[in-house]
Design a protein around this motif. Sequence first.
Motif, short mmCIF file in Angstrom:
data_model
loop_
_atom_site.label_atom_id
_atom_site.label_comp_id
_atom_site.label_asym_id
_atom_site.label_seq_id
_atom_site.Cartn_x
_atom_site.Cartn_y
_atom_site.Cartn_z
N ALA A 264 0.85 -1.20 0.00
CA ALA A 264 0.00 0.00 0.00
C ALA A 264 0.88 1.23 0.00
N PRO A 265 0.47 2.28 -0.71
CA PRO A 265 1.27 3.51 -0.69
C PRO A 265 1.27 4.07 0.73
N GLU A 284 10.81 -4.15 -15.00
CA GLU A 284 10.67 -4.88 -13.74
C GLU A 284 9.68 -6.04 -13.84
N VAL A 285 9.09 -6.20 -15.02
CA VAL A 285 8.20 -7.35 -15.23
C VAL A 285 9.07 -8.58 -15.48
N ILE A 286 8.78 -9.69 -14.77
CA ILE A 286 9.63 -10.88 -14.88
C ILE A 286 8.92 -11.95 -15.71
N VAL A 287 9.63 -12.44 -16.72
CA VAL A 287 9.06 -13.52 -17.53
C VAL A 287 9.38 -14.84 -16.83
N GLU A 300 1.85 -15.07 -6.22
CA GLU A 300 1.08 -13.85 -6.38
C GLU A 300 1.35 -13.19 -7.73
N ASN A 301 0.35 -12.53 -8.25
CA ASN A 301 0.50 -11.65 -9.42
C ASN A 301 1.07 -12.34 -10.65
N VAL A 302 0.64 -13.57 -10.90
CA VAL A 302 1.06 -14.24 -12.13
C VAL A 302 0.04 -13.88 -13.21
N LEU A 354 4.39 -10.09 -11.81
CA LEU A 354 4.50 -8.69 -11.40
C LEU A 354 4.84 -8.70 -9.91
N LYS A 355 6.12 -8.52 -9.63
CA LYS A 355 6.52 -8.65 -8.22
C LYS A 355 5.90 -7.55 -7.38
N LYS A 356 5.46 -7.97 -6.20
CA LYS A 356 4.77 -7.08 -5.28
C LYS A 356 5.53 -5.77 -5.06
N GLU A 357 6.85 -5.92 -4.88
CA GLU A 357 7.64 -4.72 -4.56
C GLU A 357 7.90 -3.84 -5.78
N SER A 358 7.57 -4.35 -6.97
CA SER A 358 7.78 -3.55 -8.18
C SER A 358 6.56 -2.72 -8.54
#
Lengths: 363, 218
Positions: A264-265, A284-287, A300-302, A354-358
């Motif tokens: 959260a911001p 920052e997007v990971i394949v 998460e975030n796949v 999409l990594k949470k911290e990115s």
Amino acid sequence: MLELSLKKAFDGFSIDVGLSLGPELLVLFGPSGAGKSLLMKLVSGILRPDEGSVSIDSRVIFDSASGVDLPMRQRRIGFVFQDYALFSHMTVRDNIAYGAHGLSAPEARESVAVLVTLMRLGGLEARYPHELSGGQRQRVALARTLAARPRILLLDEPFSALDYQVREKLRADLLAIHELFPITTILVTHDLEEAFMLGTRVAVINNGRLEQVGGREDVFYRPATRNVARFIGMRNIFNGVVDGVDGGTIIMHNPDIGIVTAFAPPDARVRPGARVSFCIRPEEVIVVRPDRALGHMAMENVVEGVITSALAKGSTHILFLRVGASETLLKVEVPNFVRRKLALASGAATRVLLKKESIWVIP
Amino acid sequence: MDFFPLYLTVKVSLVSTVITVAVGCAVSLALARKVFPGKGVLDALVMQPLVIPPTVLGYYLLVAFGRSTGFGRFLGDTLGIELVFTWKGAVVAAVISSLPLFIQPARAAFEGVGADVENAARLLGRTEWQVLRTITFPLAWRGLLAGAVMSFARATGEFGATLMVAGNIPGRTQTLPIAIYDAVQSGDAQSANVLVAIITVFSFAVIYITGRFVRGGR
């Protein structure tokens, strides 16, 4: 020190800006037509604001309430124009000396000599502006301005008319000069790289309003608004609806991307049901390798999608991934070897993370 | 051979050029720099002498400065300035008809200086007068000189309005163009030829020399 709060309305455009600066270099960054140059003209007195006030080192130079409106010559503002506005009928020496007026003749000569050395203009003193290169002209303009010992410096797109290499050198010069003369400075630019390189603090202006003012890292990594995210080159900006907030974690969904978890911001109150934007930089997007099982870390975030196009960009490739049912495109930047190894070509079904911290969430 | 018309023409043209440059600089600076109510009207008004017949212009001046108007009586009785049928009237006629020829190039020259350059000088601590003296005039001088030469040439050749206002009084208000007309009318071909030759050589020389000066300065 510069304190300003100014308003002016035109046909179809208005500007309303408040800023407070210490002895620093602030970059005023925004797209063309945002009101950057206009603000410089209002501060310097070239244009008269409808209302507001400007003070430099606690000296009021404009105040609509009390009717103070100092003429330009008394404002002690150094202004470098986009096209330099050199005096074409005067030599380099006379241009610089024009700024040094009010000094005794020996003092003025001394001041001109110092600035000529500082600005690497030695040997060019007797030349006329039309006999100089763009970079030299720019340095003459800065020298002339500094000769007048201004209280603040306003630089209106000072490098925009120059070649890339010259520009890089002059930016470094400017930082060195700012260290030497730590005058409160506003530098106007629409160039992202320049803003990042020069601004310890950056003010982002759009449509006559400041969208965000903050440290370089804040503005470039934690944009406060969708517009700022767009101007600083964030490419993947999506809408989301908040499902829940749990401590520092926010859970959102987007119809095409699905459920997204992010941090959260800070100091923003987002409630379930609120509409937010979230963004992630393409690099920052990971394949995810298709032959590997997903560990629980990566659950998460796949996001699944199909590559619609791949563009070579030097050492990397930009992939456009269509995700979900609509036309939502996710931009992914991958090193060339990754693209080769995973055979990421147009039409390939691909899974990314999409990594949470990115992910950066904009309330 | 009477050379009074030559002398009078040079005198009238010099005086009128000085006045034209002074008034013209003020008007063209205002037109180039300022936004004010009635600017369009002023612009159209100062350009009128280019299109209005000189005799019509002269008639206006004759009526305005004559004893039949309050303004004319004020000039004559209070200020002691008699314009009708005097060489001063010829000066006024020359000024009015040559103003647009000065204002056009002067205005373009002032506009060419650019607001940024003047603002730069102001921000470097200079007063309006200093900006004019050190920046605006030095950068605009070619246009101003061209305008002044055109005005001078126009003043030497002024005929219609001068005839209406100043009349044709030999030895008092008879200028060169009027003397030429007079000589032709009275069949004095020799005088006409000499005067025509003088004015032709003179006009050509002025334009030629100024042209070289203005272009070849850099």
